[in-house]
Design a protein around this motif. Structure first.
Motif, PDB file in Angstrom:
ATOM      1  N   LEU A 288       0.828  -1.244   0.114  1.00 51.27           N
ATOM      2  CA  LEU A 288      -0.166   0.097  -0.075  1.00 51.27           C
ATOM      3  C   LEU A 288       0.845   1.236  -0.154  1.00 51.27           C
ATOM      4  CD1 LEU A 288      -2.861  -0.902   2.617  1.00 51.27           C
ATOM      5  CD2 LEU A 288      -2.724  -1.184   0.050  1.00 51.27           C
ATOM      6  N   ARG A 289       0.346   2.246  -0.789  1.00 52.25           N
ATOM      7  CA  ARG A 289       1.221   3.297  -0.997  1.00 52.25           C
ATOM      8  C   ARG A 289       0.450   4.813  -0.640  1.00 52.25           C
ATOM      9  NH1 ARG A 289       5.208   0.605  -0.714  1.00 52.25           N
ATOM     10  NH2 ARG A 289       6.190  -0.311  -2.563  1.00 52.25           N
ATOM     11  N   VAL A 290      -0.533   4.448   0.157  1.00 51.71           N
ATOM     12  CA  VAL A 290      -1.422   5.772   0.705  1.00 51.71           C
ATOM     13  C   VAL A 290      -1.235   5.589   2.112  1.00 51.71           C
ATOM     14  CG1 VAL A 290      -2.832   6.353  -1.465  1.00 51.71           C
ATOM     15  CG2 VAL A 290      -3.522   4.392  -0.047  1.00 51.71           C
ATOM     16  N   PRO A 291      -1.386   6.710   2.640  1.00 49.68           N
ATOM     17  CA  PRO A 291      -1.403   6.577   4.262  1.00 49.68           C
ATOM     18  C   PRO A 291      -2.806   6.131   4.654  1.00 49.68           C
ATOM     19  CG  PRO A 291      -0.634   8.724   3.411  1.00 49.68           C
ATOM     20  CD  PRO A 291      -1.201   8.116   2.118  1.00 49.68           C
ATOM     21  N   VAL A 292      -2.903   5.348   5.786  1.00 52.80           N
ATOM     22  CA  VAL A 292      -4.115   4.801   6.257  1.00 52.80           C
ATOM     23  C   VAL A 292      -4.030   4.925   7.790  1.00 52.80           C
ATOM     24  CG1 VAL A 292      -5.444   2.653   6.397  1.00 52.80           C
ATOM     25  CG2 VAL A 292      -4.148   2.968   4.188  1.00 52.80           C
ATOM     26  N   VAL A 293      -5.383   5.282   8.192  1.00 54.38           N
ATOM     27  CA  VAL A 293      -5.363   5.204   9.814  1.00 54.38           C
ATOM     28  C   VAL A 293      -6.592   4.388   9.810  1.00 54.38           C
ATOM     29  CG1 VAL A 293      -6.867   7.391   9.873  1.00 54.38           C
ATOM     30  CG2 VAL A 293      -5.533   6.436  11.929  1.00 54.38           C
ATOM     31  N   MET A 294      -6.457   3.188  10.651  1.00 60.52           N
ATOM     32  CA  MET A 294      -7.535   2.412  11.036  1.00 60.52           C
ATOM     33  C   MET A 294      -8.072   2.884  12.527  1.00 60.52           C
ATOM     34  SD  MET A 294      -6.591  -1.336   9.597  1.00 60.52           S
ATOM     35  CE  MET A 294      -4.938  -1.152  10.325  1.00 60.52           C
ATOM     36  N   LEU A 295      -9.403   2.910  12.641  1.00 58.38           N
ATOM     37  CA  LEU A 295      -9.815   3.478  14.281  1.00 58.38           C
ATOM     38  C   LEU A 295     -10.935   2.320  14.360  1.00 58.38           C
ATOM     39  CD1 LEU A 295     -10.728   6.914  12.585  1.00 58.38           C
ATOM     40  CD2 LEU A 295      -9.453   6.552  14.587  1.00 58.38           C
ATOM     41  N   ALA A 296     -10.281   1.635  15.592  1.00 57.62           N
ATOM     42  CA  ALA A 296     -10.799   0.180  15.686  1.00 57.62           C
ATOM     43  C   ALA A 296     -11.674   0.669  17.014  1.00 57.62           C
ATOM     44  CB  ALA A 296      -9.682  -0.848  16.286  1.00 57.62           C
ATOM     45  N   ALA A 297     -12.843  -0.176  17.056  1.00 56.43           N
ATOM     46  CA  ALA A 297     -13.752  -0.059  18.401  1.00 56.43           C
ATOM     47  C   ALA A 297     -12.973  -0.952  19.696  1.00 56.43           C
ATOM     48  CB  ALA A 297     -15.064  -0.602  18.075  1.00 56.43           C
TER      49      ALA A 297
ATOM     50  N   ASP B  88      -9.689  14.435  12.004  1.00 61.16           N
ATOM     51  CA  ASP B  88      -9.319  15.602  11.754  1.00 61.16           C
ATOM     52  C   ASP B  88      -7.912  15.681  11.779  1.00 61.16           C
ATOM     53  OD1 ASP B  88     -11.706  16.415  11.225  1.00 61.16           O
ATOM     54  OD2 ASP B  88     -11.896  17.438  13.286  1.00 61.16           O
ATOM     55  N   ALA B  89      -7.278  14.899  12.667  1.00 59.89           N
ATOM     56  CA  ALA B  89      -5.730  14.983  12.632  1.00 59.89           C
ATOM     57  C   ALA B  89      -5.005  14.302  11.524  1.00 59.89           C
ATOM     58  CB  ALA B  89      -5.029  14.352  13.877  1.00 59.89           C
ATOM     59  N   PHE B  90      -5.741  13.084  11.071  1.00 59.59           N
ATOM     60  CA  PHE B  90      -5.188  12.492   9.850  1.00 59.59           C
ATOM     61  C   PHE B  90      -5.333  13.186   8.467  1.00 59.59           C
ATOM     62  CE2 PHE B  90      -5.865   8.998   6.686  1.00 59.59           C
ATOM     63  CZ  PHE B  90      -4.456   8.588   6.720  1.00 59.59           C
ATOM     64  N   VAL B  91      -6.590  13.741   8.279  1.00 56.38           N
ATOM     65  CA  VAL B  91      -6.995  14.390   6.916  1.00 56.38           C
ATOM     66  C   VAL B  91      -6.744  15.839   7.014  1.00 56.38           C
ATOM     67  CG1 VAL B  91      -8.802  14.506   5.292  1.00 56.38           C
ATOM     68  CG2 VAL B  91      -8.663  12.450   6.568  1.00 56.38           C
ATOM     69  N   PRO B  92      -5.959  16.131   6.227  1.00 55.74           N
ATOM     70  CA  PRO B  92      -5.452  17.642   6.260  1.00 55.74           C
ATOM     71  C   PRO B  92      -6.721  18.601   5.753  1.00 55.74           C
ATOM     72  CG  PRO B  92      -3.776  16.297   4.973  1.00 55.74           C
ATOM     73  CD  PRO B  92      -4.839  15.456   5.392  1.00 55.74           C
TER      74      PRO B  92
ATOM     75  N   ALA C  88      -9.715  18.626   6.940  1.00 55.18           N
ATOM     76  CA  ALA C  88     -11.085  18.138   7.160  1.00 55.18           C
ATOM     77  C   ALA C  88     -11.739  18.731   8.298  1.00 55.18           C
ATOM     78  CB  ALA C  88     -10.722  16.706   7.531  1.00 55.18           C
ATOM     79  N   LYS C  89     -11.357  19.364   9.196  1.00 58.74           N
ATOM     80  CA  LYS C  89     -11.998  20.138  10.171  1.00 58.74           C
ATOM     81  C   LYS C  89     -12.692  21.492   9.636  1.00 58.74           C
ATOM     82  CE  LYS C  89     -12.120  21.691  14.956  1.00 58.74           C
ATOM     83  NZ  LYS C  89     -11.256  21.562  16.181  1.00 58.74           N
ATOM     84  N   LEU C  90     -11.583  22.031   8.728  1.00 56.85           N
ATOM     85  CA  LEU C  90     -12.258  23.315   8.157  1.00 56.85           C
ATOM     86  C   LEU C  90     -13.307  22.992   7.262  1.00 56.85           C
ATOM     87  CD1 LEU C  90      -8.905  24.851   7.145  1.00 56.85           C
ATOM     88  CD2 LEU C  90     -10.487  25.386   9.026  1.00 56.85           C
ATOM     89  N   LYS C  91     -13.457  21.728   6.420  1.00 54.64           N
ATOM     90  CA  LYS C  91     -14.601  21.357   5.569  1.00 54.64           C
ATOM     91  C   LYS C  91     -15.785  20.774   6.454  1.00 54.64           C
ATOM     92  CE  LYS C  91     -11.185  20.203   1.911  1.00 54.64           C
ATOM     93  NZ  LYS C  91     -10.789  18.827   1.118  1.00 54.64           N
ATOM     94  N   ARG C  92     -15.701  20.275   7.524  1.00 55.03           N
ATOM     95  CA  ARG C  92     -16.749  19.805   8.058  1.00 55.03           C
ATOM     96  C   ARG C  92     -17.380  21.071   8.987  1.00 55.03           C
ATOM     97  NH1 ARG C  92     -16.427  17.226  12.590  1.00 55.03           N
ATOM     98  NH2 ARG C  92     -14.607  16.942  12.974  1.00 55.03           N
ATOM     99  N   SER C  93     -16.657  22.033   9.289  1.00 56.51           N
ATOM    100  CA  SER C  93     -17.191  23.106   9.926  1.00 56.51           C
ATOM    101  C   SER C  93     -17.996  24.025   9.049  1.00 56.51           C
ATOM    102  CB  SER C  93     -16.060  24.054  10.707  1.00 56.51           C
ATOM    103  OG  SER C  93     -15.430  22.845  11.607  1.00 56.51           O
ATOM    104  N   ALA C  94     -17.406  24.078   8.006  1.00 56.04           N
ATOM    105  CA  ALA C  94     -18.051  25.114   6.999  1.00 56.04           C
ATOM    106  C   ALA C  94     -19.564  24.870   6.492  1.00 56.04           C
ATOM    107  CB  ALA C  94     -17.145  25.299   5.496  1.00 56.04           C
TER     108      ALA C  94
END
Length: 98
Positions: free
Chosen positions: A28-37, A86-90, A92-98
């Motif tokens: 895999l050549r793309v950054p990935v973050v997995m959020l597990a429950a 938000d920390a992972f996706v540059p 993202a917080k700005l787009k979600r808040s708009a």
């Protein structure tokens, strides 16, 4: 939704075989973050951790106390999810808040 078809089960099994190949995550050549429950009873956190350990550009975050449907959890868990997102996706917080 209905029951899974034989085709769906075959495709799911094939995908699991591919993902379980030791070299798959390293390719895999793309950054990935997995959020597990943390309290997931559907998905194996051990399997997620094993997979995450193989990544070159990835990581795993366990949301303690969370069940399988993280975005349907209590506010504190959802807030933890969105903070990690938000920390992972540059931007993202700005787009979600708009």
């Amino acid at each position: 939704m209905g029951a899974p078809t034989f085709g769906w089960v075959r495709a799911a099994m094939s995908a699991m075989d591919e993902i379980n190949d030791q070299a798959f995550a390293r390719r895999l050549r793309v950054p990935v973050v997995m959020l597990a429950a943390g309290n997931d009873r559907i998905v194996s956190n051990d399997a997620i951790e094993t997979f995450a350990d193989r990544f070159r550009l990835g990581s795993q975050i366990v949301l303690r106390g969370s069940e399988h449907e993280i975005l349907q959890e209590r506010d504190p868990i959802r807030e933890e999810f969105w903070a990690a997102f938000d920390a992972f996706v540059p931007g993202a917080k700005l787009k979600r808040s708009a």
